[in-house]
Design a protein around this motif. Structure first.
Motif, PDB file in Angstrom:
ATOM      1  N   HIS A   5      78.171  59.137 -49.190  1.00  0.00           N
ATOM      2  CA  HIS A   5      77.975  57.899 -48.431  1.00  0.00           C
ATOM      3  C   HIS A   5      79.689  58.596 -48.027  1.00  0.00           C
ATOM      4  O   HIS A   5      79.293  58.130 -46.627  1.00  0.00           O
ATOM      5  CB  HIS A   5      78.690  56.632 -49.140  1.00  0.00           C
ATOM      6  CG  HIS A   5      78.613  55.181 -48.267  1.00  0.00           C
ATOM      7  ND1 HIS A   5      78.027  54.960 -47.019  1.00  0.00           N
ATOM      8  CD2 HIS A   5      79.826  54.622 -47.907  1.00  0.00           C
ATOM      9  CE1 HIS A   5      77.849  54.275 -46.658  1.00  0.00           C
ATOM     10  NE2 HIS A   5      79.598  53.847 -46.617  1.00  0.00           N
ATOM     11  N   GLN A   6      80.327  58.600 -48.407  1.00  0.00           N
ATOM     12  CA  GLN A   6      81.951  59.065 -48.142  1.00  0.00           C
ATOM     13  C   GLN A   6      81.246  60.189 -46.542  1.00  0.00           C
ATOM     14  O   GLN A   6      82.337  60.033 -45.761  1.00  0.00           O
ATOM     15  CB  GLN A   6      83.103  59.877 -48.567  1.00  0.00           C
ATOM     16  CG  GLN A   6      83.759  58.780 -49.225  1.00  0.00           C
ATOM     17  CD  GLN A   6      84.556  58.886 -50.152  1.00  0.00           C
ATOM     18  OE1 GLN A   6      83.892  59.697 -51.487  1.00  0.00           O
ATOM     19  NE2 GLN A   6      85.674  58.161 -50.555  1.00  0.00           N
ATOM     20  N   THR A   7      80.532  61.127 -47.256  1.00  0.00           N
ATOM     21  CA  THR A   7      80.732  62.595 -46.472  1.00  0.00           C
ATOM     22  C   THR A   7      80.080  62.189 -45.537  1.00  0.00           C
ATOM     23  O   THR A   7      80.225  62.681 -44.445  1.00  0.00           O
ATOM     24  CB  THR A   7      79.659  63.749 -47.574  1.00  0.00           C
ATOM     25  OG1 THR A   7      80.656  63.688 -48.816  1.00  0.00           O
ATOM     26  CG2 THR A   7      79.697  65.184 -47.022  1.00  0.00           C
ATOM     27  N   ALA A   8      78.197  61.357 -45.331  1.00  0.00           N
ATOM     28  CA  ALA A   8      78.035  60.778 -44.374  1.00  0.00           C
ATOM     29  C   ALA A   8      78.808  60.461 -43.175  1.00  0.00           C
ATOM     30  O   ALA A   8      78.638  60.373 -42.499  1.00  0.00           O
ATOM     31  CB  ALA A   8      77.074  59.467 -44.821  1.00  0.00           C
ATOM     32  N   LEU A   9      79.619  59.682 -43.583  1.00  0.00           N
ATOM     33  CA  LEU A   9      80.321  58.795 -42.631  1.00  0.00           C
ATOM     34  C   LEU A   9      81.294  60.053 -42.511  1.00  0.00           C
ATOM     35  O   LEU A   9      80.972  60.033 -40.886  1.00  0.00           O
ATOM     36  CB  LEU A   9      81.264  58.152 -43.349  1.00  0.00           C
ATOM     37  CG  LEU A   9      80.592  56.725 -43.521  1.00  0.00           C
ATOM     38  CD1 LEU A   9      81.596  55.838 -45.373  1.00  0.00           C
ATOM     39  CD2 LEU A   9      80.075  55.594 -42.542  1.00  0.00           C
ATOM     40  N   THR A  10      81.806  61.027 -43.204  1.00  0.00           N
ATOM     41  CA  THR A  10      82.600  61.759 -42.346  1.00  0.00           C
ATOM     42  C   THR A  10      82.081  62.870 -41.357  1.00  0.00           C
ATOM     43  O   THR A  10      82.333  62.869 -40.505  1.00  0.00           O
ATOM     44  CB  THR A  10      83.326  62.670 -43.722  1.00  0.00           C
ATOM     45  OG1 THR A  10      83.699  62.345 -43.950  1.00  0.00           O
ATOM     46  CG2 THR A  10      84.556  63.757 -43.134  1.00  0.00           C
ATOM     47  N   ALA A  11      80.518  62.669 -41.500  1.00  0.00           N
ATOM     48  CA  ALA A  11      79.900  63.436 -40.423  1.00  0.00           C
ATOM     49  C   ALA A  11      79.400  62.788 -39.324  1.00  0.00           C
ATOM     50  O   ALA A  11      79.407  63.238 -38.362  1.00  0.00           O
ATOM     51  CB  ALA A  11      78.573  63.931 -41.394  1.00  0.00           C
ATOM     52  N   LYS A  12      79.549  61.371 -39.149  1.00  0.00           N
ATOM     53  CA  LYS A  12      78.548  60.613 -38.376  1.00  0.00           C
ATOM     54  C   LYS A  12      79.854  60.869 -37.701  1.00  0.00           C
ATOM     55  O   LYS A  12      79.964  60.682 -36.438  1.00  0.00           O
ATOM     56  CB  LYS A  12      78.671  59.079 -38.940  1.00  0.00           C
ATOM     57  CG  LYS A  12      77.205  58.751 -38.893  1.00  0.00           C
ATOM     58  CD  LYS A  12      76.768  57.892 -39.850  1.00  0.00           C
ATOM     59  CE  LYS A  12      75.603  57.440 -41.042  1.00  0.00           C
ATOM     60  NZ  LYS A  12      74.853  56.272 -41.632  1.00  0.00           N
ATOM     61  N   HIS A  13      81.337  60.261 -38.242  1.00  0.00           N
ATOM     62  CA  HIS A  13      82.720  60.354 -37.464  1.00  0.00           C
ATOM     63  C   HIS A  13      82.954  61.562 -36.634  1.00  0.00           C
ATOM     64  O   HIS A  13      83.316  61.542 -35.518  1.00  0.00           O
ATOM     65  CB  HIS A  13      84.084  60.018 -38.674  1.00  0.00           C
ATOM     66  CG  HIS A  13      84.933  59.729 -37.751  1.00  0.00           C
ATOM     67  ND1 HIS A  13      86.164  60.644 -37.174  1.00  0.00           N
ATOM     68  CD2 HIS A  13      85.783  59.106 -37.312  1.00  0.00           C
ATOM     69  CE1 HIS A  13      86.519  60.104 -37.013  1.00  0.00           C
ATOM     70  NE2 HIS A  13      86.752  59.062 -36.817  1.00  0.00           N
ATOM     71  N   ALA A  14      82.428  62.741 -37.540  1.00  0.00           N
ATOM     72  CA  ALA A  14      82.787  64.053 -36.907  1.00  0.00           C
ATOM     73  C   ALA A  14      81.898  63.985 -34.925  1.00  0.00           C
ATOM     74  O   ALA A  14      82.155  64.929 -34.457  1.00  0.00           O
ATOM     75  CB  ALA A  14      81.982  65.466 -37.294  1.00  0.00           C
ATOM     76  N   VAL A  15      80.777  64.006 -35.296  1.00  0.00           N
ATOM     77  CA  VAL A  15      79.553  63.489 -34.718  1.00  0.00           C
ATOM     78  C   VAL A  15      80.146  62.618 -33.248  1.00  0.00           C
ATOM     79  O   VAL A  15      79.665  63.207 -31.829  1.00  0.00           O
ATOM     80  CB  VAL A  15      77.756  62.727 -35.126  1.00  0.00           C
ATOM     81  CG1 VAL A  15      77.217  63.006 -34.055  1.00  0.00           C
ATOM     82  CG2 VAL A  15      77.757  64.278 -35.790  1.00  0.00           C
ATOM     83  N   LEU A  16      80.593  61.766 -33.551  1.00  0.00           N
ATOM     84  CA  LEU A  16      80.774  61.152 -32.932  1.00  0.00           C
ATOM     85  C   LEU A  16      81.959  61.179 -31.853  1.00  0.00           C
ATOM     86  O   LEU A  16      82.313  61.455 -31.037  1.00  0.00           O
ATOM     87  CB  LEU A  16      81.177  59.431 -32.833  1.00  0.00           C
ATOM     88  CG  LEU A  16      79.800  58.533 -33.783  1.00  0.00           C
ATOM     89  CD1 LEU A  16      80.594  57.119 -34.122  1.00  0.00           C
ATOM     90  CD2 LEU A  16      79.221  58.198 -32.653  1.00  0.00           C
ATOM     91  N   ASP A  17      82.733  61.968 -32.464  1.00  0.00           N
ATOM     92  CA  ASP A  17      84.137  62.716 -31.848  1.00  0.00           C
ATOM     93  C   ASP A  17      83.599  63.712 -30.799  1.00  0.00           C
ATOM     94  O   ASP A  17      83.948  63.699 -29.519  1.00  0.00           O
ATOM     95  CB  ASP A  17      84.938  63.095 -33.370  1.00  0.00           C
ATOM     96  CG  ASP A  17      85.687  63.267 -33.112  1.00  0.00           C
ATOM     97  OD1 ASP A  17      86.301  62.679 -31.708  1.00  0.00           O
ATOM     98  OD2 ASP A  17      86.724  64.822 -33.340  1.00  0.00           O
TER      99      ASP A  17
END
Length: 51
Positions: A5-17
């Motif tokens: 879950h943390q890894t997915a959130l980090t990936a989503k955060h990077a995509v949004l960035d």
């Protein structure tokens, strides 16, 4: 150790960035889109901080 879950959130955060940066670089950035992307990024960041 990060959970899936943390890894997915980090990936989503990077995509949004990246999407925010790309939108901001356009000749006429869509301010509504930018605001929505930033809200999404903030929600993800807040969720990451709670974990």
């Amino acid at each position: 150790m990060q959970t899936a879950h943390q890894t997915a959130l980090t990936a989503k955060h990077a995509v949004l960035d990246r999407r925010i940066a790309a939108e901001a670089q356009r000749p006429l950035p869509d301010t509504v889109t930018l605001a929505e992307l930033k809200k999404q990024k903030l929600r993800i960041k807040q969720e990451m901080m709670q974990i």
